[in-house]
Design an enzyme around this catalytic site. Structure first.
Site, PDB file in Angstrom:
ATOM      1  CG  HIS A 191      -3.084  -0.982  -6.946  1.00  0.00           C
ATOM      2  ND1 HIS A 191      -3.531  -0.326  -5.833  1.00  0.00           N
ATOM      3  CD2 HIS A 191      -2.999  -2.288  -6.579  1.00  0.00           C
ATOM      4  CE1 HIS A 191      -3.705  -1.184  -4.838  1.00  0.00           C
ATOM      5  NE2 HIS A 191      -3.393  -2.393  -5.273  1.00  0.00           N
ATOM      6  NE  ARG A 221      -4.277  -1.366   0.072  1.00  0.00           N
ATOM      7  CZ  ARG A 221      -4.394  -2.460  -0.699  1.00  0.00           C
ATOM      8  NH1 ARG A 221      -3.404  -2.795  -1.524  1.00  0.00           N
ATOM      9  NH2 ARG A 221      -5.484  -3.192  -0.683  1.00  0.00           N
ATOM     10  CD  GLU A 224      -3.181   3.042  -5.643  1.00  0.00           C
ATOM     11  OE1 GLU A 224      -2.224   2.739  -4.894  1.00  0.00           O
ATOM     12  OE2 GLU A 224      -4.017   2.227  -6.051  1.00  0.00           O
ATOM     13  N   GLY A 229      -1.016  -5.362  -9.132  1.00  0.00           N
ATOM     14  CA  GLY A 229      -0.636  -6.574  -8.394  1.00  0.00           C
ATOM     15  C   GLY A 229      -1.487  -7.796  -8.681  1.00  0.00           C
TER      16      GLY A 229
HETATM   17  C1  DGY Z   1      -5.255  -6.219  -2.689  1.00  0.00           C
HETATM   18  O1  DGY Z   1      -6.003  -7.182  -2.896  1.00  0.00           O
HETATM   19  O2  DGY Z   1      -5.140  -5.699  -1.597  1.00  0.00           O
HETATM   20  C2  DGY Z   1      -4.486  -5.737  -3.858  1.00  0.00           C
HETATM   21  O3  DGY Z   1      -3.891  -4.526  -3.617  1.00  0.00           O
HETATM   22  C3  DGY Z   1      -5.375  -5.702  -5.078  1.00  0.00           C
HETATM   23  O4  DGY Z   1      -4.581  -5.592  -6.199  1.00  0.00           O
END
Ligand code: DGY
Length: 320
Positions: free
Chosen positions: A285, A238, A267, A287
């Site tokens: 973002h 984060r 963000e 991920g």
């Molecule tokens: C999460 O699930 O916390 C991730 O940041 C989403 O991409």
């Protein structure tokens, strides 16, 4: 039949799962749901399927009203949810751990490779149309073999990133609230250290801890100064875990060599100084952004909702 608000676009499979049993109001706007719409449409809901961009706070819980039984976040991180306020009202809060572990570790490792091998700079150079030519010292990066990865937060994603690092010939140290299972520590040959030691010895520092008041600006000017001048910082957790002002200064003044970021302090705004720097890789973002992972996340959130509405224990509650 209960009423479920889905606050954003999620894979159809998950919406259909909910629709098979309940009345679903799914936000399908191209833009994410605004605060006013969120508050208005939550009213009278039995369940809310939320995204990490939705603030689930007292105001929202009040707007939803007494029927609300569950808030199912389609994310592993849940810093957007006031979990204490949910508990006070008897609202179950759930998240989606596990299903996005590998996808997020892939992005962490992609950032490690991009930052150490200067791939963003190379890509930008080609796209610029400027002349370039192979040369012995052209865009030299640094290798990973024999280097040390420092994992901050050794949960599932931290461990998956460490596994990738081992496959690249790296050593692993980690800082975490608790020690990992001895089997995992042995498999990864990973040593638990304090954050200060990790920052001093790691060639790559990768952040995987949850965001909370305790981890706000965990990495600031002092921590960056403690890192090696050749070190790389990677954040896929984060944004506000890192003091972005301090990071921009550290990168500009070469206090550390480079950084790879998938998340931002404010963000979706990115610190303007970061945008001007060559030695930072910036991703929006991504991920968990694979078709498979997003489908699994949304399906798990749907299963959490359905379980609570049936009166069962959800598969992945935030608090047990
Ligand atoms: C999460 O699930 O916390 C991730 O940041 C989403 O991409």
């Amino acid at each position: 039949m209960s009423r479920i608000l889905v606050t954003g676009r999620i894979p159809d499979a998950a919406v259909e799962r909910l629709r098979a049993e309940h009345d679903v109001d799914a936000w399908t706007g191209a833009e994410s749901i605004g605060r006013d719409q969120l508050l208005r449409r939550a009213a009278g809901s039995d369940a809310v399927v939320s995204l990490l961009t939705d603030r689930i706070d007292r105001e929202l819980l009040d707007a939803a009203g007494p029927r609300l039984k569950v808030v199912a976040n389609v994310a592993v991180g849940y810093d957007n949810i006031d979990v204490a306020a949910c508990s006070e009202r008897g609202v179950v809060a759930t998240n989606t751990p596990g299903v996005l572990t590998e996808a997020t570790a892939d992005i962490a490792f992609a950032l490690i490779l991009m930052a150490t091998r200067r791939l963003g700079e190379g890509e930008r150079l080609i796209r610029s149309g400027d002349a370039w030519k192979w040369g012995m010292s052209f865009l030299l990066g640094t290798g990973l073999q024999g280097k040390t990865l420092g994992v901050v937060g050794m949960g599932g994603i931290g461990r998956a990133t460490a596994r990738r690092a081992r496959a690249f010939g790296m050593d692993v140290v980690y800082q975490s609230r608790s020690a990992v299972d001895p089997g995992v520590a042995a498999e990864l040959d990973a040593r638990r250290v304090e954050l200060d030691e990790l920052l001093e010895i790691a060639d790559v520092v990768s952040l995987h801890c949850p965001y909370s008041p305790a981890t706000h600006h965990l990495i600031g000017a002092r921590q960056l100064a403690a890192m090696k001048p050749s070190a790389v910082l990677v954040n896929t957790a984060r944004g506000p875990i890192v003091d972005e002002d301090a990071l921009a200064t550290a990168l500009d003044e070469r206090v550390i060599a480079s950084a790879g970021l998938d998340v931002y302090e404010h963000e979706p705004r990115v610190h303007p100084a970061l945008l001007r720097l060559q030695n930072v890789v910036l991703l929006p973002h991504l991920g968990s952004a694979t078709v498979e992972t997003r489908t699994a996340m949304a399906t798990l959130a749907a299963d959490n909702v359905l379980a609570v509405l049936r009166g069962d224990q959800p598969p992945t509650p935030i608090t047990r």
